[in-house]
Each structure stands twice: as C-alpha cells, then as structure tokens.
Write a protein that holds these residues in place. Structure first.
Motif: not given
Length: 393
Positions: A124-138, A368-371, A386-393
């Motif tokens: 989907k070209g990005g998302g919240d890197i904390c809530m949607e990714f790094s909170s699940f992976l560990p 690249g990616f950007a907040v 705790l929450s970082v919305p990213l767009t994948f460029l």
C-alpha cells in the motif's frame, strides 16, 4: 510539601526532539535533578553518574523500584526485581540462551518474519512503521525464541501492547489488569512446559524450571514472575527504536541513501542510533544509604532514574553528542544496554532485529521513504516514537 525543588516536569508534553533538549539543559544547569512528577524521584543525567549507579548494586538497589513510573503492583519479577546474589541464578539460567550464537540461529527466521511484516506496507506504499510493523515483529521473534505456540502470539501482542500503553498513560488500575493477563500467560506456558518438557538448553522456561540455587529449585512464584517479565521485556525497545531510526533517516536523506547503497555500514549505524536514540530513560534504583552526586545529597530510600538517554549525549564523553557520526571512535562506550549486573542480556538479539529491520526496509524502498504525518511520542519509561506514519516514495 516536599523539601526538594521541582527541577523538571517528566509529564510535560513532548516532541521528538524536546526530551533531548531538556536533558541537555539539566546536564548544564542541574545534573542531579528532582521532580514530584510520576510519584517523585531523582534523575541522574551525566554519563559517569549513571554508569556508577548502574554498576553499584550495593548502594543502588533494583529490588524496590526498577522503573519510573513504578509499575510492579503484581509481584516480583526476576531477574530485574532482584539484586545479586538473589538475581544470579535467573541470569545464569537465561544468559546462555541469549548469546550471539542464539541470535545467529534466529536470524533466518527473523528475516523471514521481517519480510512478511513489511509486505502489507509495501503493497500500500507505506503505513505506520511502529504500529503496523515494529510492534508485531519483536513478538514473532520473541515467540520463536520462547518456543511459544504460534496461536498465542496475537494474544501476547495485544496484551503486551495494552500493558505498555497503560504504563505510558500512568494508569495504575489498567497496569494491574493488563499485567495479570500476562501473568496468566506465564502460568499457562509454565504448565505447558511441565506437561511437555523441552531441552533447557534451547527453552527459557525449562531453563528456569531446571535451575538450582544451593541445590534447591527456584521458588514457583518467582519462576512465574520471571517468565512474566520475559514476556514483555524484549518487545517495546525494538518498536520504539525502529520508529526513531525512521524519523532520523527521513530527515537525513543522504544517510538513508548511503546505508541503502552500502548495507555493510548498517551495523555501525545501529550502534550510533542506539547511542543517539536510546529507547529507555527511566530504569530506576533506590538508594540503600545517603549518596552524593555533583555536590547534591540523595537521601537513603529515595528512587533515582538512571537517564541512559541523557548519559549517551553527555558532552563530556561524546563529542558533538547530538550529531549522528558513523563509526564514532568511542561508540563502544554507549550505555544503551545498561551497565553492571542488570545490563540487558538480550543485546545480541536486539541488535540482530534492528539490523534486519533496517536492511529489509531499505531494500524494499529503493526510492526512499519519508515521514508524512504526525509522530506520536512514547512516555516514561521509554523515550522516542510510538507511532510514525511513513510513505514509501
């Protein structure tokens, strides 16, 4: 009214940069600070003071209060809640399972989990890197290390995150209720291992059940507490650190491109990120006698926060401390994993997780990616995103 002054407000709203600005002010003006916030405590901000308190368990005990704010309402959880020598059998049982060889053995699965967790964001070209990714992976990596039944992981993720958020909101009643859910999971895992034992050389729960101290098994309630502690201790820091790294790299596109072009630089970059954005700030000790730092006396029995995040930006130790400097000459001196008997035993797994996260994120974002939204900040005892919305460029 307290006889101690109010040197800072730990409950003030924060931005991504404001904690570090405030701690720099304290290092200059009030390196041993006191506050009535979050129950009242002292804060050590200078590197040598933090290192001294972390290393001297006789004068600075962890058995009374181990974080700010105080959250242990539901029993003692070794090894963090005990001082040596009581804590030593728990660390002796767990340390062999947390060495670099174990991290290396987990890497293939961890990379697979990293790619799987990133895939929805890529689609989907990005998302919240904390809530949607790094909170699940560990949670998935941790579940692999703990040999947990896969169907338990969703419950652990939900219960662990609920507990962490209750701590951030300083909500004692919710802390208690969510902590009890984690205790129930610990008891269920112990019951599972008692019924179907595993090799203690590969299973942390069985290692604790098999451990002996002076010929005796460890007390049942403390084994439960130890498993309960393990259930969340390795989940929060990676989530916050991935968010912190992404904010920094969104601001420094040249560094982002450099690391993408040469992934061999990533391990060194991770160490500087750990120094610059140390995810814990509120690990605490309680004085067993009157102690003096920087000409200020802290009375016996008072809680002290060891501000690792401030110590790692101490101008007396790290030149240009607010700058990212790849291959900083004294980077090995950073305190992101603590010091002394309560240093983080999971540092090898933590480093491996962060390295894989950055390698894979850079690989799937060639442009690249950007907040592109508001960064939500964590609260004590963590510091960072705790929450970082990213767009994948």
């Amino acid at each position: 009214m307290s006889k101690h002054p109010e040197d800072f407000n730990p409950e003030a709203p924060e931005t991504f940069d404001s904690p570090h600005v405030e701690y720099a002010r304290l290092r200059r003006e009030c390196p041993v600070a006191h506050t009535q916030g979050l129950g009242g405590f002292w804060a050590l901000t200078k590197y040598e003071d933090v290192k001294t308190a972390a290393s001297d368990y006789r004068r600075f005990s962890t058995s009374v209060q181990n974080v700010v704010p105080k959250v242990a309402f539901t029993g003692r959880r070794p090894p963090l809640h005990l001082d040596p020598p009581e804590h030593t059998p728990y660390r002796k049982a767990l340390n062999p399972l947390l060495g670099k060889d174990r991290a290396d053995a987990l890497e293939e699965k961890a990379r697979q989990y990293t790619r799987e967790a990133l895939a929805p964001l890529v689609a989907k070209g990005g998302g919240d890197i904390c809530m949607e990714f790094s909170s699940f992976l560990p949670v998935r990596v941790f579940g692999e290390w703990m040999n947990m039944p896969p169907e338990w992981l969703e419950t652990l993720h939900e219960a662990g995150r609920a507990f962490v958020l209750s701590v951030h909101m300083n909500d004692p009643e919710t802390m208690k209720s969510t902590s009890m859910r984690l205790y129930d999971m610990a008891k269920a895992l112990i019951a599972e291992r008692r019924e179907r034992p595993m090799d203690p050389a590969i299973d942390p729960t069985c290692a604790l059940l098999e451990a002996r101290h002076e010929g005796q098994a460890l007390p049942d309630e403390l084994v439960v507490g130890s498993v309960r502690q393990i259930l969340v201790v390795g989940i929060v820091a990676p989530m916050v650190m991935v968010g912190n790294i992404c904010v920094h790299l969104s601001r420094d596109r040249a560094l982002q491109d450099q690391l993408r072009a040469d992934p061999s630089l990533i391990p060194a970059a991770i160490e500087e990120f750990l120094r610059l954005y140390t995810p814990y700030r509120g690990f605490a000790r309680t004085t067993t006698e009157d102690v003096e730092f920087q000409g200020r006396t802290i009375p016996q029995g008072d809680p002290i926060a060891l501000l690792y995040c401030s110590a790692n930006r101490d101008e007396d130790v790290f030149a240009n401390p607010d700058e990212f400097i790849l291959n900083r000459p004294n980077i090995a001196e950073h305190l992101a994993f603590g010091r002394g008997p309560h240093n983080c035993p999971g540092l090898h797994i933590g480093r491996m997780e962060l390295r894989l996260c950055l390698e894979e994120l850079l690989a799937v974002t060639p442009n690249g990616f950007a907040v592109t939204g508001e960064v939500t900040m964590s609260r004590w005892p963590e510091v960072g995103a705790l929450s970082v919305p990213l767009t994948f460029l």
